[in-house]
Design an enzyme around this catalytic site. Structure first.
Site, short mmCIF file in Angstrom:
data_model
loop_
_atom_site.label_atom_id
_atom_site.label_comp_id
_atom_site.label_asym_id
_atom_site.label_seq_id
_atom_site.Cartn_x
_atom_site.Cartn_y
_atom_site.Cartn_z
N GLY A 6 61.05 -17.68 115.31
CA GLY A 6 62.14 -17.75 114.45
C GLY A 6 62.82 -19.16 114.41
O GLY A 6 63.77 -19.59 113.69
N GLU A 58 57.23 -16.84 120.27
CA GLU A 58 56.14 -16.73 119.06
C GLU A 58 56.54 -17.62 117.86
O GLU A 58 56.72 -17.13 117.01
CB GLU A 58 56.24 -15.27 118.55
CG GLU A 58 55.57 -14.21 119.82
CD GLU A 58 55.94 -12.85 119.05
OE1 GLU A 58 56.22 -12.57 118.03
OE2 GLU A 58 55.44 -11.87 119.80
N PRO A 59 56.76 -19.07 118.16
CA PRO A 59 56.82 -19.87 117.21
C PRO A 59 55.95 -19.98 116.07
O PRO A 59 54.78 -20.01 116.79
CB PRO A 59 57.29 -21.34 117.98
CG PRO A 59 56.13 -21.25 119.35
CD PRO A 59 56.34 -19.61 119.62
N GLY A 60 56.25 -20.20 114.91
CA GLY A 60 55.09 -20.28 113.84
C GLY A 60 55.62 -21.47 113.40
O GLY A 60 55.06 -22.58 113.41
N ARG A 61 56.60 -21.41 112.49
CA ARG A 61 57.15 -22.64 111.83
C ARG A 61 57.27 -23.74 112.43
O ARG A 61 57.06 -25.00 112.30
CB ARG A 61 58.57 -22.50 111.22
CG ARG A 61 59.00 -23.04 109.93
CD ARG A 61 60.26 -22.66 109.61
NE ARG A 61 60.64 -21.49 109.28
CZ ARG A 61 60.22 -20.86 108.12
NH1 ARG A 61 59.89 -21.54 107.13
NH2 ARG A 61 60.66 -19.47 107.95
N TYR A 103 62.11 -17.77 98.13
CA TYR A 103 63.43 -17.91 98.74
C TYR A 103 64.47 -18.91 98.16
O TYR A 103 65.37 -19.18 98.94
CB TYR A 103 62.97 -18.28 100.10
CG TYR A 103 61.82 -17.51 100.93
CD1 TYR A 103 62.11 -16.05 101.11
CD2 TYR A 103 60.64 -18.01 101.24
CE1 TYR A 103 61.07 -15.41 101.71
CE2 TYR A 103 59.80 -17.32 101.98
CZ TYR A 103 59.82 -16.02 102.20
OH TYR A 103 58.82 -15.35 102.68
N CYS A 150 52.71 -20.11 84.48
CA CYS A 150 53.31 -19.67 83.31
C CYS A 150 54.26 -18.64 83.73
O CYS A 150 54.50 -17.48 83.31
CB CYS A 150 52.23 -18.84 82.40
SG CYS A 150 52.95 -18.73 80.82
N GLU A 151 55.48 -19.17 84.41
CA GLU A 151 56.71 -18.53 84.83
C GLU A 151 57.83 -19.26 84.67
O GLU A 151 57.66 -20.74 85.60
CB GLU A 151 56.63 -17.87 86.13
CG GLU A 151 55.54 -16.71 85.94
CD GLU A 151 56.15 -15.49 86.89
OE1 GLU A 151 57.28 -15.22 86.83
OE2 GLU A 151 55.13 -14.59 87.10
N TYR A 180 53.78 -21.13 106.33
CA TYR A 180 54.05 -20.28 105.11
C TYR A 180 53.54 -21.02 103.65
O TYR A 180 54.18 -20.61 102.88
CB TYR A 180 55.29 -19.54 104.98
CG TYR A 180 55.50 -18.95 106.67
CD1 TYR A 180 54.74 -17.90 106.92
CD2 TYR A 180 56.64 -19.63 107.53
CE1 TYR A 180 55.16 -17.49 108.19
CE2 TYR A 180 56.69 -19.05 108.82
CZ TYR A 180 56.18 -17.97 109.11
OH TYR A 180 56.15 -17.50 110.49
C1 LIG Z 1 57.03 -10.73 115.11
C2 LIG Z 1 57.16 -12.20 114.50
N1 LIG Z 1 56.85 -13.19 115.45
C3 LIG Z 1 57.02 -14.63 115.24
C4 LIG Z 1 57.17 -14.89 113.86
C5 LIG Z 1 57.14 -16.38 113.62
O1 LIG Z 1 58.43 -16.90 113.11
P1 LIG Z 1 58.75 -18.43 112.72
O2 LIG Z 1 57.69 -19.03 112.12
O3 LIG Z 1 60.19 -18.46 112.13
O4 LIG Z 1 58.68 -18.83 114.26
C6 LIG Z 1 57.35 -13.88 112.87
C7 LIG Z 1 57.86 -14.09 111.52
O5 LIG Z 1 58.98 -14.08 111.11
C8 LIG Z 1 57.48 -12.51 113.22
O6 LIG Z 1 57.53 -11.57 112.48
N1 LIG Z 2 57.47 -16.49 104.81
C1 LIG Z 2 58.72 -16.94 105.42
C2 LIG Z 2 58.82 -16.69 106.63
C3 LIG Z 2 58.66 -15.16 107.30
C4 LIG Z 2 57.95 -15.14 108.39
C5 LIG Z 2 57.24 -13.55 108.61
N2 LIG Z 2 57.97 -12.93 109.32
C6 LIG Z 2 58.90 -18.53 105.06
O1 LIG Z 2 58.20 -18.90 104.35
O2 LIG Z 2 59.88 -18.78 105.47
#
Ligand SMILES: Cc1ncc(COP(=O)(O)O)c(C=O)c1O
Ligand SMILES: N[C@@H](CCCC[NH3+])C(=O)O
Length: 427
Positions: free
Chosen positions: A240, A282-285, A324, A351-352, A380
């Site tokens: 998050g 659990e970082p993604g972004r 979003y 086409c939107e 994402y």
């Molecule tokens: C269970 C879980 N862990 C981790 C993440 C990674 O989130 P972020 O990319 O915001 O760090 C998400 C996406 O929201 C998630 O659903």
């Molecule tokens: N898809 C979203 C993040 C959601 C993460 C999934 N739980 C975005 O682009 O910001």
């Protein structure tokens, strides 16, 4: 300004030591360009910040953000673990060398077959409902089988309503007030519950909600420990952490963030006599978001009631602005020194009418043929792309110290026929 922007001596955008214009020339557009060193830096900055204060710490990369195989290999080579949300992500991670023990599967509304598959891969299952628990018991021998549960910490935050995953509207996790009963039930079935997980949402720059989530999750874990006798090997607070998308936003001071959160974590563990479980995040972004840009070329400049710059990608390539209303900073990659002179709408080729990357965006003079770079496209971005309007998906290029590697070929029209079957009577 904390945006990750570098400019070379030709006044072109520099990505990992390579010239954006050369990349667009060689690989075409639209193309996602990923800077390997930036991912490594992001990972190490994050890992070091937390492990310094709490050595029993693991990073589980939320690979839904970007499942480019090279990106996952980079993170594997750094010693990262994987947060997988689907059997496909578990399968991919295993194939790329992540051992099951380093994969945490947090599924939502998964079938019994999927639970069985994930268990066979040796991944650790983090269950999201009593239904999943009961069905898992049908397909594995529960005796000594380690599991964890996702709880709803009743704290939620996120950059958009769709990205808030805690609180009463959330479909995720078990309720805080049923946790004791659920952990007890898991034990009665023979399972060994060893973990607790929560995740409040995505794209959060404010540190406060994370603190509330730590308090609330550990309060739940404490209750489960006292009343159901569960000893926790790990507690996972999800992902998050946001990144700056606008020039006004600031990067999270990760050292202070880690220091404060770990101090709180330790005091809460002590309060509930929970020992020293491993902390997972659990970082993604945070790991991949600012390590990639989307290169797209301007193919038409139209002065209508408004001024539109039309580009060769659309929301099928990068969905976030349309889905979003997300801001992505956009630069003129072949004239980085050009001053802003106008406000324009930057529109895609779908086409939107909602297919816009920006409205009223200050930009320099832009001509047809110019190259735009849409920043912060690493999380994402490609993973949410589609073939809408029968548009082939973009290519992906990895840059390592200025050297470019094609990591995903651009799709062709032929690819649009993949997996489709025309019944004989229609041939
Ligand atoms: C269970 C879980 N862990 C981790 C993440 C990674 O989130 P972020 O990319 O915001 O760090 C998400 C996406 O929201 C998630 O659903
Ligand atoms: N898809 C979203 C993040 C959601 C993460 C999934 N739980 C975005 O682009 O910001």
């Amino acid at each position: 300004m904390d945006l990750n922007i570098k400019i070379n001596d030709k006044n072109h955008l520099d990505i990992g030591g390579a010239d954006a214009c050369d990349i667009a020339e060689e690989f075409g557009t639209p193309t996602y360009v990923i800077d390997e060193n930036r991912i490594r830096d992001n990972y190490n900055r994050f890992y070091n910040a937390f492990s310094k204060y709490y050595p029993d710490f693991r990073v589980y990369y939320a690979c839904k953000a970007n499942t480019n195989l090279a990106v996952m290999r980079i993170l594997e080579s750094e010693g990262c673990c994987i947060d997988a949300v689907s059997p496909g992500e578990v399968y991919t991670s295993k194939k790329l060398g992540f051992p099951g023990e380093r994969i945490l599967f947090t599924g939502n509304n998964v079938t019994t077959e999927e639970l069985k598959f994930v268990a066979e891969q040796g991944a650790v299952l983090n269950l999201d409902s009593v239904s999943a628990l009961k069905r898992l018991a049908e397909v594995v021998d529960p005796e000594g089988f380690k599991i964890s549960f996702r709880v709803n910490p009743m704290v939620g935050a996120g950059h958009h309503d769709h990205c808030i995953t805690g609180g009463v509207m959330s479909k995720f996790g078990i309720m805080d007030n049923e946790a004791v009963e659920v952990y007890q039930f898991a034990e009665d079935l023979g399972f060994t519950p060893v973990g607790m997980h929560s995740h409040i949402g995505s794209g959060i720059l404010d540190p406060e909600p994370f603190k509330l989530a730590i308090e609330s999750t550990i309060d739940i874990a404490g209750k489960v420990h006292t009343e159901a006798g569960i000893d926790f090997e790990f507690v996972d607070f999800g992902g998050g952490v946001g990144i700056p998308y606008t020039p006004e936003e600031n990067i999270v001071d990760i050292d202070t963030f880690a220091k404060e959160n770990i101090a709180l974590f330790k005091s809460k563990l002590e309060e509930h006599d929970l020992g020293k479980p491993t902390m997972y995040l659990e970082p993604g972004r945070y790991l991949v978001g600012d390590a990639s840009v989307l290169l797209t070329r301007v193919n038409s400049v139209k002065q209508s009631y408004r001024k539109f710059l039309g580009v060769d990608s659309g929301f099928h390539t990068l969905l976030r602005p349309a889905m979003y209303d997300s801001y992505h900073h956009i630069v003129l990659a072949n004239k980085m020194d050009a001053p802003n002179t106008q406000e324009v709408d930057i529109a895609g080729n779908v086409c939107e009418s909602g297919d816009l990357f920006a409205r009223d965006r200050p930009m320099p003079d832009v001509e047809e043929g110019d190259l735009l770079a849409i920043l912060n496209a690493g999380a994402y971005g490609f993973t949410m792309s589609s073939n809408y309007n029968s548009r082939p998906k973009a290519s992906e290029v990895l840059v390592k110290d200025g050297e470019c590697f094609l990591t995903r070929e651009r799709e062709t029209f032929e690819d649009l026929f993949n997996k489709q079957i025309i019944p004989d009577y229609l041939q």
